[in-house]
Design a protein around this motif. Sequence first.
Motif, PDB file in Angstrom:
ATOM      1  N   ILE A 189      -5.772  10.024  -5.437  1.00 18.65           N
ATOM      2  CA  ILE A 189      -5.239   8.699  -5.790  1.00 18.65           C
ATOM      3  C   ILE A 189      -6.328   7.704  -6.184  1.00 18.65           C
ATOM      4  N   THR A 190      -7.595   8.028  -5.899  1.00 19.88           N
ATOM      5  CA  THR A 190      -8.670   7.099  -6.280  1.00 19.88           C
ATOM      6  C   THR A 190      -9.030   7.229  -7.766  1.00 19.88           C
ATOM      7  N   CYS A 204       1.390   9.107   1.435  1.00 15.95           N
ATOM      8  CA  CYS A 204       0.851   9.526   2.748  1.00 15.95           C
ATOM      9  C   CYS A 204      -0.655   9.707   2.657  1.00 15.95           C
ATOM     10  N   ALA A 205      -1.233   9.457   1.492  1.00 20.27           N
ATOM     11  CA  ALA A 205      -2.684   9.606   1.320  1.00 20.27           C
ATOM     12  C   ALA A 205      -3.381   8.378   1.893  1.00 20.27           C
ATOM     13  N   ALA A 206      -4.370   8.624   2.715  1.00 15.02           N
ATOM     14  CA  ALA A 206      -5.112   7.503   3.293  1.00 15.02           C
ATOM     15  C   ALA A 206      -6.417   8.000   3.888  1.00 15.02           C
ATOM     16  N   TYR A 207      -7.336   7.076   4.007  1.00 14.07           N
ATOM     17  CA  TYR A 207      -8.549   7.314   4.803  1.00 14.07           C
ATOM     18  C   TYR A 207      -8.175   6.880   6.216  1.00 14.07           C
ATOM     19  N   THR A 208      -8.117   7.835   7.156  1.00 13.47           N
ATOM     20  CA  THR A 208      -7.563   7.508   8.475  1.00 13.47           C
ATOM     21  C   THR A 208      -8.574   7.635   9.629  1.00 13.47           C
ATOM     22  N   ALA A 209      -9.843   7.903   9.300  1.00 16.96           N
ATOM     23  CA  ALA A 209     -10.853   8.060  10.356  1.00 16.96           C
ATOM     24  C   ALA A 209     -11.317   6.671  10.818  1.00 16.96           C
ATOM     25  N   VAL A 210     -10.598   6.144  11.803  1.00 15.94           N
ATOM     26  CA  VAL A 210     -10.763   4.742  12.229  1.00 15.94           C
ATOM     27  C   VAL A 210     -12.208   4.413  12.619  1.00 15.94           C
ATOM     28  N   ALA A 230     -13.602   4.172   2.895  1.00 17.56           N
ATOM     29  CA  ALA A 230     -12.270   3.776   3.381  1.00 17.56           C
ATOM     30  C   ALA A 230     -11.580   2.882   2.352  1.00 17.56           C
ATOM     31  N   LYS A 231     -12.371   1.963   1.780  1.00 15.06           N
ATOM     32  CA  LYS A 231     -11.831   1.017   0.801  1.00 15.06           C
ATOM     33  C   LYS A 231     -11.361   1.742  -0.459  1.00 15.06           C
ATOM     34  N   LYS A 232     -12.145   2.742  -0.844  1.00 15.27           N
ATOM     35  CA  LYS A 232     -11.817   3.473  -2.072  1.00 15.27           C
ATOM     36  C   LYS A 232     -10.400   4.076  -1.991  1.00 15.27           C
ATOM     37  N   VAL A 233     -10.094   4.700  -0.876  1.00 15.88           N
ATOM     38  CA  VAL A 233      -8.771   5.344  -0.748  1.00 15.88           C
ATOM     39  C   VAL A 233      -7.695   4.317  -0.406  1.00 15.88           C
ATOM     40  N   ASN A 234      -7.966   3.483   0.596  1.00 15.00           N
ATOM     41  CA  ASN A 234      -6.915   2.612   1.138  1.00 15.00           C
ATOM     42  C   ASN A 234      -6.645   1.375   0.297  1.00 15.00           C
ATOM     43  N   THR A 285      -8.866  -2.476   5.422  1.00 11.60           N
ATOM     44  CA  THR A 285      -8.572  -1.807   4.140  1.00 11.60           C
ATOM     45  C   THR A 285      -7.077  -1.519   4.009  1.00 11.60           C
ATOM     46  N   LYS A 286      -6.414  -1.195   5.112  1.00 12.49           N
ATOM     47  CA  LYS A 286      -4.967  -0.951   5.038  1.00 12.49           C
ATOM     48  C   LYS A 286      -4.245  -2.245   4.661  1.00 12.49           C
ATOM     49  N   LEU A 287      -4.710  -3.363   5.209  1.00  7.27           N
ATOM     50  CA  LEU A 287      -4.090  -4.654   4.874  1.00  7.27           C
ATOM     51  C   LEU A 287      -4.331  -4.997   3.401  1.00  7.27           C
ATOM     52  N   GLU A 288      -5.553  -4.746   2.928  1.00 11.58           N
ATOM     53  CA  GLU A 288      -5.853  -5.019   1.515  1.00 11.58           C
ATOM     54  C   GLU A 288      -4.987  -4.138   0.601  1.00 11.58           C
ATOM     55  N   GLY A 289      -4.715  -2.917   1.041  1.00 12.95           N
ATOM     56  CA  GLY A 289      -3.813  -2.038   0.291  1.00 12.95           C
ATOM     57  C   GLY A 289      -2.411  -2.644   0.212  1.00 12.95           C
ATOM     58  N   GLU A 290      -1.942  -3.182   1.337  1.00 12.48           N
ATOM     59  CA  GLU A 290      -0.622  -3.843   1.347  1.00 12.48           C
ATOM     60  C   GLU A 290      -0.596  -4.967   0.304  1.00 12.48           C
ATOM     61  N   ILE A 291      -1.683  -5.749   0.282  1.00 13.96           N
ATOM     62  CA  ILE A 291      -1.735  -6.914  -0.612  1.00 13.96           C
ATOM     63  C   ILE A 291      -1.689  -6.471  -2.082  1.00 13.96           C
ATOM     64  N   GLU A 292      -2.377  -5.383  -2.392  1.00 13.79           N
ATOM     65  CA  GLU A 292      -2.342  -4.853  -3.773  1.00 13.79           C
ATOM     66  C   GLU A 292      -0.904  -4.533  -4.184  1.00 13.79           C
ATOM     67  N   ILE A 293      -0.176  -3.923  -3.278  1.00 16.65           N
ATOM     68  CA  ILE A 293       1.212  -3.540  -3.582  1.00 16.65           C
ATOM     69  C   ILE A 293       2.073  -4.785  -3.797  1.00 16.65           C
ATOM     70  N   ILE A 294       1.951  -5.726  -2.888  1.00 16.03           N
ATOM     71  CA  ILE A 294       2.785  -6.934  -2.965  1.00 16.03           C
ATOM     72  C   ILE A 294       2.497  -7.709  -4.256  1.00 16.03           C
ATOM     73  N   LYS A 295       1.207  -7.713  -4.670  1.00 19.53           N
ATOM     74  CA  LYS A 295       0.818  -8.427  -5.907  1.00 19.53           C
ATOM     75  C   LYS A 295       1.402  -7.752  -7.142  1.00 19.53           C
ATOM     76  N   LYS A 296       1.492  -6.410  -7.137  1.00 18.01           N
ATOM     77  CA  LYS A 296       1.771  -5.680  -8.377  1.00 18.01           C
ATOM     78  C   LYS A 296       3.183  -5.138  -8.494  1.00 18.01           C
ATOM     79  N   LEU A 297       3.885  -5.029  -7.389  1.00 17.54           N
ATOM     80  CA  LEU A 297       5.162  -4.295  -7.416  1.00 17.54           C
ATOM     81  C   LEU A 297       6.310  -5.110  -6.839  1.00 17.54           C
TER      82      LEU A 297
END
Length: 286
Positions: free
Chosen positions: A40-41, A61-67, A77-81, A131-143
Motif C-alpha cells: 500500500i505504500t 488490514c495492512a498496518a505497521y503494528t510493532a508498537v 511506521a509513518k510510511k505504512v500507516n 501515525t494511526k491518527l494521521e492515517g485517520e485524518i488522511e481518510i477524513i480529508k479525502k473520502l
Amino acid sequence: MKTKVLVTGANGQLGKTLASLKTKFKNLDFIFASTLDLDITKSNQVETFFYTNKIDWCINCAAYTAVDKAEKEPEKAKKVNVLGVKNLALVCANKNVALIQISTDFVFNGEKSVAYTEKDTTKPTGVYGTTKLEGEIEIIKKLEKYFIIRTSWLYSQNGNNFMKTMIKLSKERKKINVVSDQIGTPTYTTDLAEIMLKIITTNNKQYGTYHYSNEGVASWYDFAKAIFEESNIDINVLPIKSEAYPTPAKRPHFSVLDKTKIKTNLKIEIPHWRVSLRKAIANNNE
Ligand SMILES: NC(=O)c1ccc[n+]([C@@H]2O[C@H](COP(=O)([O-])OP(=O)(O)OC[C@H]3O[C@@H](n4cnc5c(N)ncnc54)[C@H](OP(=O)(O)O)[C@@H]3O)[C@@H](O)[C@H]2O)c1
C-alpha cells in the motif's frame, strides 16, 4: 452481481480472520492481498491494482503494528500507516470505493476513567498511535465513503497476539508476571470481522468514525488469568505495575471504548470479551 471486497494486509491476524469467514458470506467476492500482492505504500501499484480489479469495498488490514519498534523507526511506521493509507484513500475516492480502516485505542492518551467516545479528544502518546491518527485524518480529508473503526487488544487463533503469547509462555514457565494497571477490553478478531462484513452486506451508508471492542473491562492481568482458566492451564499469574515492565512506547493506562454509536447505528449486540475468549480458545489448535 456479487459485491467485490479487497482485503489488504491479508496475511495479518485480522486479514486471516476475514479469510476464515469467506465461505459464510457467499454474496461477497473477496480478493485477499498480502504485502507481496499489494504494497500500500507504492502509489503506482495501488492505482494499478484498483484499475485492474473492479472493487466495491476495501478493508484495510495492512498496518505497521510493532508498537515498541515504531519508537525507533518512526519513518517506517509513518510510511505504512499514513502514506499507505493516503494512497488507499486517494484511489478509493477516484474509483468510488468505500473504505473500512482499522484504527486503535492508542489514539487516546488513556487519562480518562470512563469509556472513550468517538467525540473525545485524541492525544496519542507514541509513534504508533500518532501515525494511526494521521492515517485517520488522511481518510477524513479525502473520502466520504469511509468507516474508521477504532478497536483494542486484538487477539485470535491467527497471528501473534497476547492470547497466543500467554499460552506459549505457560509451556516454558511456572510463573508469569502481567501488568494489572492498564485497563481496556480484549477484542476477538472474529467478532470485529463479522461486524465489518455486516457493514458491507447491508451496504451501510452511515459513514464515519466508530469504536468497536468486545463488551466488558479488563486489565492485562485479568485477561491472562482468564486465558489460563479457559484453557485449563494451571500457572501462577502475578499482577505487576507498568513501571516494573518498562516498554519503549508508553501504553494508555485506560483505553476502554464506548460502543454506543456502532451498537445504535448497526443495531447490534456485542459479545462480552470473556464469552468470545472461550470461543477463541476452543478454536485455537496450537
Ligand atoms: N493487534 C492489535 O492489538 C490491534 C489493536 C488495535 C488496532 N489494531 C489495528 O488493527 C489492524 C489489524 O491488525 P493486526 O493485528 O491484524 O496486524 P498484523 O497481524 O500486524 O497485520 C498487519 C499486516 O499488514 C501487512 N503490511 C505491513 N506493511 C504493509 C504494506 N506496506 N502493504 C501491505 N501490507 C502491509 C503486514 O504484512 P507483513 O507481515 O508482510 O509485514 C501484516 O500482514 C491494524 O490496522 C492495527 O493497527 C490492532
